[in-house]
Structure formats: C-alpha cells, structure tokens
Design an enzyme around this catalytic site. Structure first.
Site, PDB file in Angstrom:
ATOM      1  N   ASN A 286       0.864  -1.189   0.000  1.00 28.10           N
ATOM      2  CA  ASN A 286       0.000   0.000   0.000  1.00 28.10           C
ATOM      3  C   ASN A 286       0.899   1.236   0.000  1.00 28.10           C
ATOM      4  O   ASN A 286       1.465   1.597   1.024  1.00 28.10           O
ATOM      5  CB  ASN A 286      -0.884  -0.052   1.254  1.00 28.10           C
ATOM      6  CG  ASN A 286      -1.793   1.150   1.381  1.00 28.10           C
ATOM      7  OD1 ASN A 286      -1.763   2.056   0.539  1.00 28.10           O
ATOM      8  ND2 ASN A 286      -2.602   1.166   2.423  1.00 28.10           N
TER       9      ASN A 286
ATOM     10  N   LYS B 177       3.199   0.855   3.176  1.00 26.24           N
ATOM     11  CA  LYS B 177       2.881  -0.169   4.182  1.00 26.24           C
ATOM     12  C   LYS B 177       2.903  -1.518   3.486  1.00 26.24           C
ATOM     13  O   LYS B 177       2.483  -1.617   2.333  1.00 26.24           O
ATOM     14  CB  LYS B 177       1.474   0.060   4.728  1.00 26.24           C
ATOM     15  CG  LYS B 177       1.402   1.127   5.791  1.00 26.24           C
ATOM     16  CD  LYS B 177       0.039   1.069   6.467  1.00 26.24           C
ATOM     17  CE  LYS B 177      -0.530   2.455   6.558  1.00 26.24           C
ATOM     18  NZ  LYS B 177      -1.922   2.591   6.674  1.00 26.24           N
TER      19      LYS B 177
ATOM     20  N   ARG C 203      -2.758  -2.139  -3.297  1.00 21.55           N
ATOM     21  CA  ARG C 203      -3.908  -1.269  -3.068  1.00 21.55           C
ATOM     22  C   ARG C 203      -3.826  -0.098  -4.050  1.00 21.55           C
ATOM     23  O   ARG C 203      -2.796   0.567  -4.146  1.00 21.55           O
ATOM     24  CB  ARG C 203      -3.887  -0.723  -1.644  1.00 21.55           C
ATOM     25  CG  ARG C 203      -5.024   0.249  -1.430  1.00 21.55           C
ATOM     26  CD  ARG C 203      -4.881   0.966  -0.114  1.00 21.55           C
ATOM     27  NE  ARG C 203      -5.988   1.875   0.070  1.00 21.55           N
ATOM     28  CZ  ARG C 203      -5.862   3.113   0.539  1.00 21.55           C
ATOM     29  NH1 ARG C 203      -4.680   3.583   0.852  1.00 21.55           N
ATOM     30  NH2 ARG C 203      -6.915   3.863   0.694  1.00 21.55           N
TER      31      ARG C 203
ATOM     32  N   HIS D 248     -12.972   3.496   0.629  1.00 20.29           N
ATOM     33  CA  HIS D 248     -12.961   2.504   1.720  1.00 20.29           C
ATOM     34  C   HIS D 248     -13.663   1.206   1.299  1.00 20.29           C
ATOM     35  O   HIS D 248     -14.122   0.433   2.146  1.00 20.29           O
ATOM     36  CB  HIS D 248     -13.707   3.013   2.980  1.00 20.29           C
ATOM     37  CG  HIS D 248     -13.018   4.122   3.716  1.00 20.29           C
ATOM     38  ND1 HIS D 248     -13.721   5.105   4.381  1.00 20.29           N
ATOM     39  CD2 HIS D 248     -11.710   4.395   3.913  1.00 20.29           C
ATOM     40  CE1 HIS D 248     -12.884   5.937   4.966  1.00 20.29           C
ATOM     41  NE2 HIS D 248     -11.650   5.528   4.683  1.00 20.29           N
TER      42      HIS D 248
ATOM     43  N   HIS E 102     -17.574   2.821   8.694  1.00 19.38           N
ATOM     44  CA  HIS E 102     -16.101   2.836   8.810  1.00 19.38           C
ATOM     45  C   HIS E 102     -15.747   4.188   9.428  1.00 19.38           C
ATOM     46  O   HIS E 102     -15.756   5.223   8.744  1.00 19.38           O
ATOM     47  CB  HIS E 102     -15.474   2.665   7.425  1.00 19.38           C
ATOM     48  CG  HIS E 102     -13.978   2.711   7.421  1.00 19.38           C
ATOM     49  ND1 HIS E 102     -13.181   1.615   7.152  1.00 19.38           N
ATOM     50  CD2 HIS E 102     -13.117   3.732   7.669  1.00 19.38           C
ATOM     51  CE1 HIS E 102     -11.910   1.958   7.227  1.00 19.38           C
ATOM     52  NE2 HIS E 102     -11.851   3.249   7.543  1.00 19.38           N
TER      53      HIS E 102
ATOM     54  N   ASN F 269      -9.960   8.037  11.066  1.00 17.02           N
ATOM     55  CA  ASN F 269      -9.594   9.411  10.737  1.00 17.02           C
ATOM     56  C   ASN F 269     -10.324   9.830   9.465  1.00 17.02           C
ATOM     57  O   ASN F 269     -10.879  10.926   9.377  1.00 17.02           O
ATOM     58  CB  ASN F 269      -8.077   9.487  10.596  1.00 17.02           C
ATOM     59  CG  ASN F 269      -7.633  10.914  10.538  1.00 17.02           C
ATOM     60  OD1 ASN F 269      -8.224  11.779  11.185  1.00 17.02           O
ATOM     61  ND2 ASN F 269      -6.624  11.174   9.728  1.00 17.02           N
TER      62      ASN F 269
ATOM     63  N   ARG G 245     -11.453  16.461   7.574  1.00 17.79           N
ATOM     64  CA  ARG G 245     -12.254  16.832   6.394  1.00 17.79           C
ATOM     65  C   ARG G 245     -13.627  17.343   6.827  1.00 17.79           C
ATOM     66  O   ARG G 245     -14.223  16.802   7.761  1.00 17.79           O
ATOM     67  CB  ARG G 245     -12.454  15.623   5.474  1.00 17.79           C
ATOM     68  CG  ARG G 245     -11.181  15.098   4.848  1.00 17.79           C
ATOM     69  CD  ARG G 245     -11.504  14.026   3.805  1.00 17.79           C
ATOM     70  NE  ARG G 245     -10.311  13.400   3.285  1.00 17.79           N
ATOM     71  CZ  ARG G 245     -10.036  12.096   3.431  1.00 17.79           C
ATOM     72  NH1 ARG G 245     -10.869  11.284   4.048  1.00 17.79           N
ATOM     73  NH2 ARG G 245      -8.922  11.606   2.921  1.00 17.79           N
TER      74      ARG G 245
ATOM     75  N   ASP H 201      -7.689  13.758  16.493  1.00 20.68           N
ATOM     76  CA  ASP H 201      -7.738  12.430  17.110  1.00 20.68           C
ATOM     77  C   ASP H 201      -8.879  12.377  18.120  1.00 20.68           C
ATOM     78  O   ASP H 201      -8.920  13.160  19.068  1.00 20.68           O
ATOM     79  CB  ASP H 201      -6.390  12.151  17.790  1.00 20.68           C
ATOM     80  CG  ASP H 201      -6.277  10.696  18.204  1.00 20.68           C
ATOM     81  OD1 ASP H 201      -7.145  10.222  18.959  1.00 20.68           O
ATOM     82  OD2 ASP H 201      -5.326  10.032  17.758  1.00 20.68           O
TER      83      ASP H 201
ATOM     84  N   ARG I  96      -9.500  10.416  20.491  1.00 18.30           N
ATOM     85  CA  ARG I  96      -9.135  10.189  21.898  1.00 18.30           C
ATOM     86  C   ARG I  96      -8.854  11.517  22.593  1.00 18.30           C
ATOM     87  O   ARG I  96      -9.311  11.751  23.713  1.00 18.30           O
ATOM     88  CB  ARG I  96      -7.891   9.297  21.996  1.00 18.30           C
ATOM     89  CG  ARG I  96      -8.215   7.841  21.797  1.00 18.30           C
ATOM     90  CD  ARG I  96      -6.992   7.039  21.535  1.00 18.30           C
ATOM     91  NE  ARG I  96      -6.390   7.391  20.248  1.00 18.30           N
ATOM     92  CZ  ARG I  96      -5.561   6.627  19.571  1.00 18.30           C
ATOM     93  NH1 ARG I  96      -5.198   5.490  20.078  1.00 18.30           N
ATOM     94  NH2 ARG I  96      -5.080   7.004  18.406  1.00 18.30           N
TER      95      ARG I  96
ATOM     96  N   GLY J 236     -10.676   2.705  13.447  1.00 18.18           N
ATOM     97  CA  GLY J 236     -10.156   3.145  14.748  1.00 18.18           C
ATOM     98  C   GLY J 236     -11.211   3.516  15.777  1.00 18.18           C
ATOM     99  O   GLY J 236     -11.247   2.974  16.880  1.00 18.18           O
TER     100      GLY J 236
ATOM    101  N   GLY K   9     -14.709   3.358  15.374  1.00 11.08           N
ATOM    102  CA  GLY K   9     -15.817   2.397  15.390  1.00 11.08           C
ATOM    103  C   GLY K   9     -15.486   1.144  16.185  1.00 11.08           C
ATOM    104  O   GLY K   9     -16.325   0.601  16.901  1.00 11.08           O
TER     105      GLY K   9
ATOM    106  N   GLU L 156      -8.120  -4.689   5.844  1.00 16.81           N
ATOM    107  CA  GLU L 156      -8.024  -4.423   4.406  1.00 16.81           C
ATOM    108  C   GLU L 156      -6.926  -5.266   3.761  1.00 16.81           C
ATOM    109  O   GLU L 156      -7.063  -5.720   2.628  1.00 16.81           O
ATOM    110  CB  GLU L 156      -7.804  -2.931   4.162  1.00 16.81           C
ATOM    111  CG  GLU L 156      -9.060  -2.130   4.512  1.00 16.81           C
ATOM    112  CD  GLU L 156      -8.810  -0.649   4.670  1.00 16.81           C
ATOM    113  OE1 GLU L 156      -9.100   0.082   3.724  1.00 16.81           O
ATOM    114  OE2 GLU L 156      -8.359  -0.220   5.736  1.00 16.81           O
TER     115      GLU L 156
HETATM  116  P1  AMP Z   1      -8.006   4.864  11.736  1.00 20.90           P
HETATM  117  O1  AMP Z   1      -7.997   5.962  10.716  1.00 20.90           O
HETATM  118  O2  AMP Z   1      -8.932   3.734  11.403  1.00 20.90           O
HETATM  119  O3  AMP Z   1      -6.635   4.409  12.139  1.00 20.90           O
HETATM  120  O4  AMP Z   1      -8.651   5.514  13.070  1.00 20.90           O
HETATM  121  C1  AMP Z   1      -8.003   6.555  13.748  1.00 20.90           C
HETATM  122  C2  AMP Z   1      -9.002   7.220  14.700  1.00 20.90           C
HETATM  123  O5  AMP Z   1      -9.513   6.243  15.634  1.00 20.90           O
HETATM  124  C3  AMP Z   1      -8.350   8.321  15.519  1.00 20.90           C
HETATM  125  O6  AMP Z   1      -9.145   9.492  15.502  1.00 20.90           O
HETATM  126  C4  AMP Z   1      -8.341   7.741  16.917  1.00 20.90           C
HETATM  127  O7  AMP Z   1      -8.512   8.731  17.864  1.00 20.90           O
HETATM  128  C5  AMP Z   1      -9.547   6.832  16.922  1.00 20.90           C
HETATM  129  N1  AMP Z   1      -9.381   5.872  18.019  1.00 20.90           N
HETATM  130  C6  AMP Z   1      -8.492   4.863  18.098  1.00 20.90           C
HETATM  131  N2  AMP Z   1      -8.613   4.258  19.323  1.00 20.90           N
HETATM  132  C7  AMP Z   1      -9.585   4.912  19.998  1.00 20.90           C
HETATM  133  C8  AMP Z   1     -10.175   4.788  21.301  1.00 20.90           C
HETATM  134  N3  AMP Z   1      -9.775   3.856  22.141  1.00 20.90           N
HETATM  135  N4  AMP Z   1     -11.164   5.659  21.637  1.00 20.90           N
HETATM  136  C9  AMP Z   1     -11.564   6.613  20.788  1.00 20.90           C
HETATM  137  N5  AMP Z   1     -11.046   6.785  19.564  1.00 20.90           N
HETATM  138  C10 AMP Z   1     -10.078   5.949  19.161  1.00 20.90           C
END
Ligand code: AMP
Length: 399
Positions: A7, A14, A91, A180, A208, A211, A241, A283, A285, A331, A333, A384
C-alpha cells in the site's frame, strides 16, 4: 501460498506478507519519509522484535527493494527466498468506472489506472510507482490491483449521480465513486458469517469510522449507496475533512479568506472536521479527553459527528428498506464504546438494542446487541490487507 500486500502513499509504504494457508501475517512493516531526509523502514516479523532500518530512500523503488531485502534477511527475515512469494496485491485508490473488481495487472490495466490519475491526483501516482517498482523486482509473479472504489461500482445511477447537468458526468465523469470499499467489503462478508446468513437478502449498514470516515448501505452483498463521493471529502465530517457542506460555502470561504482553489481544497481536507470544530485535535481520543475536562467545542465536535453518523444510518435504512445489522469498524468504530452508544441512541425504531456490557469492547469481533434486538449491532475490526490478499489469491489461482 504467501502473498505480499503493498500500500503505497506519497511518502510512505505499508506492507504485509501473509500466509494464506492460515490467513495470518508473517511480517508487516512501514517505510516512512520516502524522498525526505530521515527515511526509515520499520519491519516486524510475526512474534519477533521490530527492526528499524534507516537508509537513504529517494523513491518507491528503493523502498520496495529494502522491504524485499528485509523479508529475506537471514537475521530478521521471514522467507528463505523471494520465490516463496506467490503473488503481490497492490492497493490502488481510484479505479474510476473502469474497475468493478480486482484485476490481474497487465499493460492495459496500467494504462487504465494512469487514466484515473485525474480523479485521484495525490493517490494514484504513488500507487503506480509502487506497482512498477515491484514488477521490476518480482517480474515472475502475478501482480493484482485492488481498488478502494471497486466495491461501490454496483451503486445504481440514481445513487451515484449528482444534481448537475448530465453532460458534466459524460464529459468529466463527475459522479459519486465512494472509497474505503475494501474495508466495507471485508466487514460485510464477516457480518454475513457472524449472522450465519447468506449475503443474498441481507441488509447491512457499514460504518467505517476512523480518521477518514464513510458509511455504506449494502444489499445482497453489494454496495447500493455510500457517503464518500467524487472525492473522499463528501459525507461524514471526519478527523480533518469537512464532509457535507452547502456547496456555496466553498466559494464564500475562498473569497473571504483569499484562498486559491488549491488552498480552499487543502483547507477543507486538512483543517476542518473535528479538528476545526474542536480546535483541539483530529484524534478522537484527544477530543473525548478534552470534552471530559470541560472543553465545550470538543463536546460539540463529538455531538456533530455522532449526529452525522445517525443521520446517514436513517437515510440508508430508508434506501435499503430496513436493516438487519449495523457494523462499526476502523479506529473509532472498533474502539469507542461511547461513540457506538451515542450513534445508536434512539434507534429503537429500527430494532436496535445495545447491551452496554457487551458494548464495552475494543478491537474485537462481537455482536453487542441484546438477544431480542431485531437489528444487530456488530463490532468488526477491519482487515483491508487480508481482503486484498484474498482477492489476490483468487486471481492468482485463476492463472
Ligand atoms: P483509523 O484511521 O482507522 O486508524 O482511526 C483513527 C481514529 O480512531 C483516531 O481518531 C483515533 O482517535 C480513533 N481511536 C483509536 N482508538 C480509539 C479509542 N480507544 N477511543 C476513541 N477513539 C479511538
């Protein structure tokens, strides 16, 4: 058979090498800062220590040759020779209207992927560079392209056309493509397995939420509607976005902020979403933490996001004529019980009834509904790379 999944991003790459006998990764890794000072390859053999390799990595070709060296390295490698790798899955972000499924790469396919550069100027060129570099170093194995857009090519015209003159679709191919797709396809196939139902007749909504975030309505195993559009900017508000806007806002911002068209595009992709609204972070979190500390805008960003997801679930259950299961992946979800609860609050009318204890799960495949719920809520970690490897295996075995 062992399959290498690649990817390529503009400055990153990756990879995963999977053993398809048990569908597990044997090694995975990441090359960062390709073409920049401080380039680094992080290689992780399954069950082993991670290996960090620093080198000058001016382009994707050098990056791939370093990855292949790492895979056969006598110390931390995982295969004796590259001959053990039976096929490579790549990918590719945009396949336009040309690709409704994964394909064996030949000259004609490469030319078609090149034609799609116009639709994905930031993504397709590094994907192409990765394919070329890999083909040069591994000329005797099949190379397969797996497109982010392909799964959504089953959308009917009434779902993919915009309210623009039809000539613009004919001339410039302006329409909804959706992204996605590999993730939505993977989790929808897993959902059918978990529910022990054939895909035929099954109505799913796949969320999905990472981010980048998108929602897809899936009927009989096929995408019939999805929230991302001509580009990944449409649909849900995301990490950075904006998601859906009144189109008039774009030229208004451009005028008020003195932005060029590139600048406004960059702004809407990189400075908006929950980052722009919260002023805290992209993020989730960080945003949940800031909200817990009383930050009003952080709370607002979470409310707008969950409201957005809920609206799409309502719209897609209407498009599907009912819904058997709602899937949460990526992430946020997979890892945020709070967001899943917020999104599914007041969806009892669809038959949703979450068990809060079951829902208290992170990154595991679980049906988090109460037994009596008629619309199941499933947490399914996306994979994926495995989906790309499965498509690649099927095409490689076809010969
Ligand atoms: P991804 O693009 O699928 O890697 O997802 C990244 C997003 O998932 C980021 O905004 C993270 O803050 C969120 N994320 C990952 N772990 C957690 C968690 N334990 N609680 C809340 N959000 C999370």
């Amino acid at each position: 058979m062992k399959i290498l999944v690649i990817n390529c991003g503009s400055s990153s790459l990756k990879y995963q090498l999977l053993d398809m006998d048990n569908q597990n990764p044997i090694a995975k890794g990441l090359v960062e800062r390709i073409g920049l000072p401080g380039a680094v390859l992080t290689h992780r053999p399954d069950g082993g220590e991670k290996e960090i390799i620093t080198a000058e990595i001016p382009n994707h070709s050098v990056a791939i040759s370093l990855v292949l060296d790492a895979l056969v390295n006598p110390e931390y490698g995982v295969v004796n020779s590259l001959d053990e790798i039976g096929a490579v899955g790549h990918r590719v972000v945009h396949g336009g209207e040309k690709f409704a499924s994964s394909v064996l790469i030949d000259d004609e396919v490469m030319a078609a992927i090149e034609e799609c550069i116009e639709l994905a100027p930031l993504h397709n060129p590094p994907n192409i560079a990765g394919i070329r570099a890999c083909q040069e170093l591994m000329p005797n194995v099949p190379h397969v392209a797996v497109f982010d857009t392909a799964f959504h090519q089953t959308m009917p015209p009434h779902a993919y056309l915009y309210g623009l003159p039809y000539e613009l679709y004919e001339k410039y191919k302006i329409r909804k493509y959706g992204f996605h797709g590999t993730s939505h396809k993977y989790v929808s196939q897993r959902a059918a397995k978990i529910l022990n139902r054939p895909t035929e007749g099954l109505k799913l909504i796949s969320c999905h939420l990472g981010n980048g975030a998108s929602i897809t309505a899936i009927k009989d195993g096929k995408s019939i509607e999805t929230s991302m559009g001509f580009t990944p900017l449409e649909g849900l508000m995301m990490g950075t976005r904006s998601g859906d806007l009144d189109p008039a806002v774009v030229s208004f911002i451009q005028q008020k902020e003195n932005f060029s068209s590139e600048e406004v595009n960059d702004f809407l992709n990189k400075k908006c979403g929950v980052l722009g609204l919260s002023g805290v972070s992209s993020d989730f979190r960080d945003i949940e933490q800031a909200r817990d500390q009383g930050n009003y805008r952080a709370g607002l960003a979470l409310d707008v996001f969950s409201h957005d997801v809920k609206k799409y679930i309502g719209a897609y259950s209407a498009a599907l004529g009912g819904v058997d299961a709602i899937i949460f992946t990526a992430g946020l979800g997979e890892n945020s019980p709070e967001m899943r609860l917020k999104v599914t609050e007041n969806l009892e009318y669809l038959g949703v009834d979450i068990d809060p204890e079951q829902n208290n799960v992170r990154g595991k495949e679980v049906d988090v509904s109460k037994p009596e719920a008629t619309c199941r809520v499933l947490v399914i970690p996306t994979n994926e790379e495995l989906m790309i490897a499965l498509d690649t295996l099927e095409i490689a075995q076809r010969g």
